[in-house]
Design a protein around this motif. Structure first.
Motif, short mmCIF file in Angstrom:
data_model
loop_
_atom_site.label_atom_id
_atom_site.label_comp_id
_atom_site.label_asym_id
_atom_site.label_seq_id
_atom_site.Cartn_x
_atom_site.Cartn_y
_atom_site.Cartn_z
N LYS A 107 -23.37 -7.91 8.43
CA LYS A 107 -24.07 -7.18 7.38
C LYS A 107 -24.63 -5.86 7.89
O LYS A 107 -25.03 -5.74 9.04
N ARG A 108 -24.67 -4.89 6.99
CA ARG A 108 -25.29 -3.60 7.27
C ARG A 108 -26.07 -3.15 6.05
O ARG A 108 -25.68 -3.43 4.92
N TYR A 109 -27.18 -2.43 6.30
CA TYR A 109 -28.05 -1.99 5.22
C TYR A 109 -28.43 -0.53 5.38
O TYR A 109 -28.53 -0.01 6.49
N GLU A 110 -28.67 0.11 4.25
CA GLU A 110 -29.28 1.42 4.26
C GLU A 110 -30.72 1.26 4.72
O GLU A 110 -31.37 0.26 4.41
N ASP A 111 -31.22 2.25 5.46
CA ASP A 111 -32.56 2.15 6.03
C ASP A 111 -33.64 1.86 5.00
O ASP A 111 -34.59 1.11 5.27
N SER A 112 -33.51 2.44 3.82
CA SER A 112 -34.55 2.31 2.81
C SER A 112 -34.70 0.90 2.25
O SER A 112 -35.72 0.58 1.66
N VAL A 113 -33.68 0.06 2.44
CA VAL A 113 -33.75 -1.30 1.91
C VAL A 113 -33.79 -2.36 2.99
O VAL A 113 -34.05 -3.54 2.70
N GLN A 114 -33.55 -1.97 4.22
CA GLN A 114 -33.53 -2.93 5.32
C GLN A 114 -34.87 -3.64 5.43
O GLN A 114 -35.93 -3.02 5.42
N GLY A 115 -34.82 -4.95 5.55
CA GLY A 115 -36.02 -5.76 5.61
C GLY A 115 -36.49 -6.24 4.26
O GLY A 115 -37.31 -7.16 4.19
N ARG A 116 -36.00 -5.62 3.19
CA ARG A 116 -36.38 -6.02 1.84
C ARG A 116 -35.22 -6.65 1.07
O ARG A 116 -35.44 -7.55 0.27
N PHE A 117 -34.01 -6.17 1.32
CA PHE A 117 -32.82 -6.66 0.62
C PHE A 117 -32.00 -7.52 1.55
O PHE A 117 -31.94 -7.28 2.77
N THR A 118 -31.32 -8.50 1.00
CA THR A 118 -30.41 -9.34 1.76
C THR A 118 -29.10 -9.51 1.01
O THR A 118 -29.09 -9.95 -0.14
N ILE A 119 -28.00 -9.15 1.66
CA ILE A 119 -26.69 -9.35 1.08
C ILE A 119 -26.13 -10.67 1.59
O ILE A 119 -26.34 -11.05 2.75
N SER A 120 -25.44 -11.38 0.74
CA SER A 120 -24.83 -12.65 1.13
C SER A 120 -23.57 -12.87 0.30
O SER A 120 -23.29 -12.12 -0.64
N LYS A 121 -22.81 -13.90 0.65
CA LYS A 121 -21.56 -14.16 -0.04
C LYS A 121 -21.26 -15.64 -0.11
O LYS A 121 -21.78 -16.44 0.66
N ASP A 122 -20.44 -15.99 -1.05
CA ASP A 122 -19.92 -17.34 -1.20
C ASP A 122 -18.41 -17.18 -1.33
O ASP A 122 -17.90 -16.84 -2.40
N ASN A 123 -17.70 -17.40 -0.23
CA ASN A 123 -16.26 -17.17 -0.21
C ASN A 123 -15.52 -18.05 -1.23
O ASN A 123 -14.57 -17.59 -1.86
N ALA A 124 -15.97 -19.28 -1.37
CA ALA A 124 -15.31 -20.20 -2.28
C ALA A 124 -15.41 -19.73 -3.73
O ALA A 124 -14.52 -20.01 -4.54
N LYS A 125 -16.49 -19.03 -4.05
CA LYS A 125 -16.71 -18.54 -5.41
C LYS A 125 -16.32 -17.09 -5.58
O LYS A 125 -16.45 -16.55 -6.69
N ASN A 126 -15.84 -16.45 -4.51
CA ASN A 126 -15.50 -15.02 -4.55
C ASN A 126 -16.66 -14.21 -5.12
O ASN A 126 -16.48 -13.34 -5.98
N THR A 127 -17.84 -14.50 -4.63
CA THR A 127 -19.05 -13.89 -5.16
C THR A 127 -19.92 -13.32 -4.04
O THR A 127 -20.06 -13.95 -2.98
N VAL A 128 -20.46 -12.16 -4.28
CA VAL A 128 -21.40 -11.54 -3.36
C VAL A 128 -22.73 -11.38 -4.08
O VAL A 128 -22.77 -11.17 -5.30
N ILE A 183 -21.06 -6.28 3.44
CA ILE A 183 -20.86 -7.50 4.21
C ILE A 183 -19.37 -7.65 4.51
O ILE A 183 -18.54 -7.50 3.62
N ILE A 184 -19.05 -7.91 5.76
CA ILE A 184 -17.66 -8.15 6.14
C ILE A 184 -17.29 -9.54 5.67
O ILE A 184 -17.95 -10.52 6.00
N TRP A 185 -16.22 -9.62 4.89
CA TRP A 185 -15.89 -10.88 4.24
C TRP A 185 -15.58 -12.00 5.21
O TRP A 185 -16.02 -13.13 5.02
N GLY A 186 -14.85 -11.70 6.25
CA GLY A 186 -14.41 -12.74 7.18
C GLY A 186 -15.47 -13.20 8.15
O GLY A 186 -15.49 -14.38 8.53
N THR A 187 -16.35 -12.32 8.57
CA THR A 187 -17.32 -12.63 9.61
C THR A 187 -18.75 -12.77 9.11
O THR A 187 -19.58 -13.39 9.78
N GLY A 188 -19.05 -12.19 7.97
CA GLY A 188 -20.41 -12.21 7.46
C GLY A 188 -21.31 -11.14 8.05
O GLY A 188 -22.52 -11.13 7.77
#
Length: 124
Positions: free
Chosen positions: A58-79, A51-56
């Motif tokens: 996202k990119r996924y490997e084909d094997s997980v696309q549609g099943r996995f979701t990456i997200s972030k909380d900038n205030a918490k410095n957490t992905v 995940i690009i930190w500034g814009t959000g």
């Protein structure tokens, strides 16, 4: 230096869900992107998602696309990595990584900081 600590791994049955967290710390934490990789025993470490930190963006490997979701909380410095419809082949140690370089590559060599990993085991 940047410190990354993963958490949330565990044992889950096929079809189940799990959410991983990666908390970053350190005064130098200002990444261009954050990513998740995984490594099964005896195998190479493989890209999962970033995940690009500034814009959000996202990119996924084909094997997980549609099943996995990456997200972030900038205030918490957490992905996060939300994993649904888990399969036995998802079993691996999952690693969080950060990169300061402006790149969308999927190579582990392009990431400068790594967490210690958290084990995800999916039973059939």
């Amino acid at each position: 230096q940047v410190q990354l600590v993963e958490s949330g791994g565990g044992l889950v049955q096929a079809g189940g869900s799990l959410t991983l967290s990666c908390a970053a710390s350190g005064s130098s934490f200002s990444p261009y992107r954050m990513a998740w990789f995984r490594q099964a025993p005896g195998k190479e470490r493989d890209f999962v998602s970033f995940i690009i930190w500034g814009t959000g963006t996202k990119r996924y490997e084909d094997s997980v696309q549609g099943r996995f979701t990456i997200s972030k909380d900038n205030a918490k410095n957490t992905v996060y990595l939300q994993m649904n419809s888990l399969k036995p082949e998802d079993t691996a140690v999952y690693y969080c990584a950060s990169s300061s370089g402006v790149s969308w590559s999927r190579r582990e060599a392009d990431f400068g900081s790594w967490g210690q990993g958290t084990q995800v085991t999916v039973s059939s």
